[in-house]
Design a protein around this motif. Structure first.
Motif, mmCIF file in Angstrom:
data_model
loop_
_atom_site.group_PDB
_atom_site.id
_atom_site.type_symbol
_atom_site.label_atom_id
_atom_site.label_comp_id
_atom_site.label_asym_id
_atom_site.label_seq_id
_atom_site.Cartn_x
_atom_site.Cartn_y
_atom_site.Cartn_z
ATOM 1 N N ARG A 36 8.780 -13.270 11.064
ATOM 2 C CA ARG A 36 7.437 -13.698 10.668
ATOM 3 C C ARG A 36 7.516 -14.898 9.716
ATOM 4 N NH1 ARG A 36 3.128 -10.211 11.423
ATOM 5 N NH2 ARG A 36 3.668 -8.301 12.529
ATOM 6 N N LEU A 40 5.774 -18.478 10.205
ATOM 7 C CA LEU A 40 4.848 -19.046 9.220
ATOM 8 C C LEU A 40 5.289 -20.452 8.805
ATOM 9 C CD1 LEU A 40 2.431 -18.652 7.207
ATOM 10 C CD2 LEU A 40 4.165 -17.941 5.535
ATOM 11 N N GLN A 44 3.174 -23.898 9.183
ATOM 12 C CA GLN A 44 2.829 -24.713 8.016
ATOM 13 C C GLN A 44 3.355 -26.142 8.154
ATOM 14 O OE1 GLN A 44 4.541 -22.287 4.927
ATOM 15 N NE2 GLN A 44 2.579 -21.289 4.459
ATOM 16 N N VAL A 85 5.254 -15.301 0.346
ATOM 17 C CA VAL A 85 4.589 -15.308 1.664
ATOM 18 C C VAL A 85 4.219 -13.892 2.114
ATOM 19 C CG1 VAL A 85 5.795 -17.423 2.385
ATOM 20 C CG2 VAL A 85 6.780 -15.191 2.964
ATOM 21 N N ILE A 89 2.417 -13.757 5.964
ATOM 22 C CA ILE A 89 3.152 -13.468 7.214
ATOM 23 C C ILE A 89 2.525 -12.320 8.006
ATOM 24 C CG2 ILE A 89 5.382 -14.368 6.416
ATOM 25 C CD1 ILE A 89 6.272 -11.443 5.900
ATOM 26 N N ILE A 94 -0.136 -15.156 12.672
ATOM 27 C CA ILE A 94 1.331 -15.008 12.720
ATOM 28 C C ILE A 94 1.713 -13.923 13.725
ATOM 29 C CG2 ILE A 94 3.420 -14.486 11.373
ATOM 30 C CD1 ILE A 94 2.118 -17.281 10.861
#
Ligand code: CDP
Length: 222
Positions: A36, A40, A44, A85, A89, A94
């Motif tokens: 995950r 992510l 990003q 995070v 996540i 996600i």
């Protein structure tokens, strides 16, 4: 001792594995959080989910770390390159992106050695999709958790609603089915029960009942 817990989304792996680690005084490793985290970071940075080279480089370069509670030893936060995070996540976005990243052998090759290192400091409960088959094929205890598709979707729907994600029950089920199909049908380390795994259907069982059963198996094999 290593306890490997695998199974599809919503089978109860995380909740059970955490409770088990606590009860057996072992470390806990959430390998899904690592895939995950890569998904992510890719989103990003605007890396396309079909850009294999860029995803492979990203997986090798990012630093994923778990922070732990001093008392329980359980992980409290997931950090990527110093950023928290933990919540980011777990979004539906996600959920939808992660299988495309996790199917890449190059990404898995970057994650598996880090996962294996986690067993260096003693007992470990590790959960994921390929723990009993690939990451720890010699684990003393392997458990494959399942539950009916309805039950798994119901659990995930409640979990998402608790986090304020307003997604209909049918959409949760459809997206979960799509992820399970992708995870089970990929070539690299597909979701599968190891031949020597104990199969445990958690439909209709409480968390405590599942933990109790696995803890007993672990004690028998210790
Ligand atoms: O919590 P849930 O079961 O929904 O998912 P997770 O354990 O956080 O895993 C998220 C995704 O990461 C899975 O759908 C797989 O695509 C991937 N994964 C994997 O490929 N191998 C693992 N050992 C763990 C997760």
């Amino acid at each position: 001792m290593i306890v490997a817990i695998d199974g599809p989304a919503g089978s109860g792996k995380s909740t059970v594995a955490k409770a088990l680690a606590r009860r057996l005084h072992m470390h806990y490793l959430d390998t899904g959080a690592m895939y995950r985290s890569v998904a992510l970071a890719a989103t990003q940075r605007g890396i396309a989910l079909d850009d294999v080279e860029a995803l492979a480089t990203l997986a090798r370069e990012i630093r994923i770390a778990f922070e732990h509670d001093e008392v329980t030893g359980l992980p409290t936060r997931v950090m990527v390159d110093g950023d928290d995070v933990t919540l980011a996540i777990r979004t539906p976005q996600i959920d939808d992106a992660v299988s495309a990243v996790a199917r890449l052998p190059q990404v898995r090759a970057a994650m598996v050695p880090i996962q294996r290192d986690e067993s260096a400091s003693g007992g470990l409960v590790a959960e994921g999709r390929d723990i009993g088959t690939v990451v720890f094929p010699d684990a003393e205890l392997k458990v494959y958790l399942t539950a009916s598709a309805e039950e798994r979707a119901r659990r995930r729907h409640i979990e998402l609603a608790d986090r304020g994600e307003l997604i209909g029950a049918d959409a949760v089920r459809e997206r979960m089915d799509a992820r399970d199909t992708a995870d089970s049908s990929r070539e690299a380390a597909p979701l599968a029960a190891a031949k020597d795994a104990v199969l445990l259907d958690t439909t209709g069982l409480t968390i405590d009942e599942v933990v109790e059963r696995i803890a007993r198996l672990a004690e028998e094999r210790a």
